[in-house]
Design a protein around this motif. Structure first.
Motif, mmCIF file in Angstrom:
data_model
loop_
_atom_site.group_PDB
_atom_site.id
_atom_site.type_symbol
_atom_site.label_atom_id
_atom_site.label_comp_id
_atom_site.label_asym_id
_atom_site.label_seq_id
_atom_site.Cartn_x
_atom_site.Cartn_y
_atom_site.Cartn_z
ATOM 1 N N GLU A 1 -13.327 32.587 -14.260
ATOM 2 C CA GLU A 1 -13.984 32.665 -12.662
ATOM 3 C C GLU A 1 -12.695 32.558 -11.972
ATOM 4 O OE1 GLU A 1 -16.965 33.563 -11.680
ATOM 5 O OE2 GLU A 1 -17.505 33.798 -13.842
ATOM 6 N N ALA B 1 -11.058 35.650 -11.635
ATOM 7 C CA ALA B 1 -11.731 36.751 -10.890
ATOM 8 C C ALA B 1 -11.642 36.439 -9.375
ATOM 9 C CB ALA B 1 -13.241 36.727 -11.405
ATOM 10 N N GLY B 2 -10.978 35.393 -8.886
ATOM 11 C CA GLY B 2 -10.745 35.110 -7.671
ATOM 12 C C GLY B 2 -11.953 34.321 -6.998
ATOM 13 N N HIS B 3 -12.872 33.711 -7.581
ATOM 14 C CA HIS B 3 -14.148 33.086 -7.088
ATOM 15 C C HIS B 3 -13.784 31.479 -6.542
ATOM 16 C CE1 HIS B 3 -16.118 35.864 -9.828
ATOM 17 N NE2 HIS B 3 -16.377 36.262 -8.509
ATOM 18 N N SER B 4 -14.204 31.202 -5.572
ATOM 19 C CA SER B 4 -14.110 29.748 -4.950
ATOM 20 C C SER B 4 -14.661 28.728 -5.851
ATOM 21 C CB SER B 4 -14.618 29.441 -3.392
ATOM 22 O OG SER B 4 -16.081 29.693 -3.562
ATOM 23 N N ASN B 5 -14.692 27.634 -5.659
ATOM 24 C CA ASN B 5 -15.290 26.494 -6.265
ATOM 25 C C ASN B 5 -16.820 26.501 -6.139
ATOM 26 O OD1 ASN B 5 -12.965 25.389 -7.290
ATOM 27 N ND2 ASN B 5 -12.910 23.504 -6.275
ATOM 28 N N LYS B 6 -17.173 26.937 -5.091
ATOM 29 C CA LYS B 6 -18.706 26.949 -4.731
ATOM 30 C C LYS B 6 -19.471 28.370 -5.534
ATOM 31 C CE LYS B 6 -18.982 24.807 -0.335
ATOM 32 N NZ LYS B 6 -19.366 24.912 1.155
ATOM 33 N N GLU B 7 -18.452 29.074 -5.366
ATOM 34 C CA GLU B 7 -18.978 30.461 -6.090
ATOM 35 C C GLU B 7 -18.992 30.191 -7.621
ATOM 36 O OE1 GLU B 7 -17.518 34.022 -3.015
ATOM 37 O OE2 GLU B 7 -16.090 33.088 -4.746
ATOM 38 N N ILE B 8 -18.043 29.601 -8.075
ATOM 39 C CA ILE B 8 -18.042 29.210 -9.544
ATOM 40 C C ILE B 8 -19.197 28.266 -9.949
ATOM 41 C CG2 ILE B 8 -16.806 28.169 -11.298
ATOM 42 C CD1 ILE B 8 -13.899 28.916 -9.813
ATOM 43 N N ARG C 1 -22.134 30.635 -10.213
ATOM 44 C CA ARG C 1 -22.394 31.399 -11.254
ATOM 45 C C ARG C 1 -22.639 30.513 -12.385
ATOM 46 N NH1 ARG C 1 -19.825 36.370 -11.297
ATOM 47 N NH2 ARG C 1 -19.411 37.207 -9.081
#
Length: 141
Positions: free
Chosen positions: A90, A93-100, A103
């Motif tokens: 993740e 893929a360039g996602h932030s901690n909140k996005e991870i 997900r």
């Protein structure tokens, strides 16, 4: 007085035939008066069909992309868990901690812990350093 079905069918058929003949004559007049538009439309339809056919033929020959397996021996040697590998993917893929966290259905604090352990295990100070090192080891594509 009853009207036989044969008579109804005969008159209905004659009316349908007359309507068809009138429509055909109207179509002939339309084609003759706008012949260039009809030819352009047929040419466009031909190119559309050719493009669709070529697209199907050319795109169908491509092999499906290979699934990235990763370097399991390097992962085991570093002691990186499967969940930490998911977090690493993740991050790649360039996602932030909140996005991870959203997900993977975990809390952001859990993601921070995984990231901290990944940085420690990969010997990195930042996420970008960890990604560079993970790519060198073949852990992420």
């Amino acid at each position: 007085m009853r009207i036989p079905w044969r008579t109804v069918l005969l008159y209905g058929g004659l009316l349908a035939l007359g309507t068809l003949l009138l429509q055909w004559l109207d179509y002939q007049r339309l084609v003759r008066s706008h012949a260039s538009l009809v030819y352009e439309g047929l040419l466009a339809a031909g190119f559309l069909a050719l493009g669709a056919w070529l697209g199907v033929r050319l795109l169908a020959r491509r092999a499906p992309p290979a699934v990235f397996e990763g370097n399991r021996p390097a992962q085991a040697a570093l002691g990186i868990s499967d969940r930490e590998m998911e977090v690493l993917a993740e991050i790649a893929a360039g996602h932030s901690n909140k996005e991870i966290a959203a997900r993977l259905h975990v809390s952001p604090n859990t993601v921070k812990t995984h990231v901290a352990r990944l940085l420690e295990k990969l010997g990195a100070r930042r996420r970008t350093d960890a990604l560079r090192r993970a790519r060198e080891l073949g852990l992420v594509p």
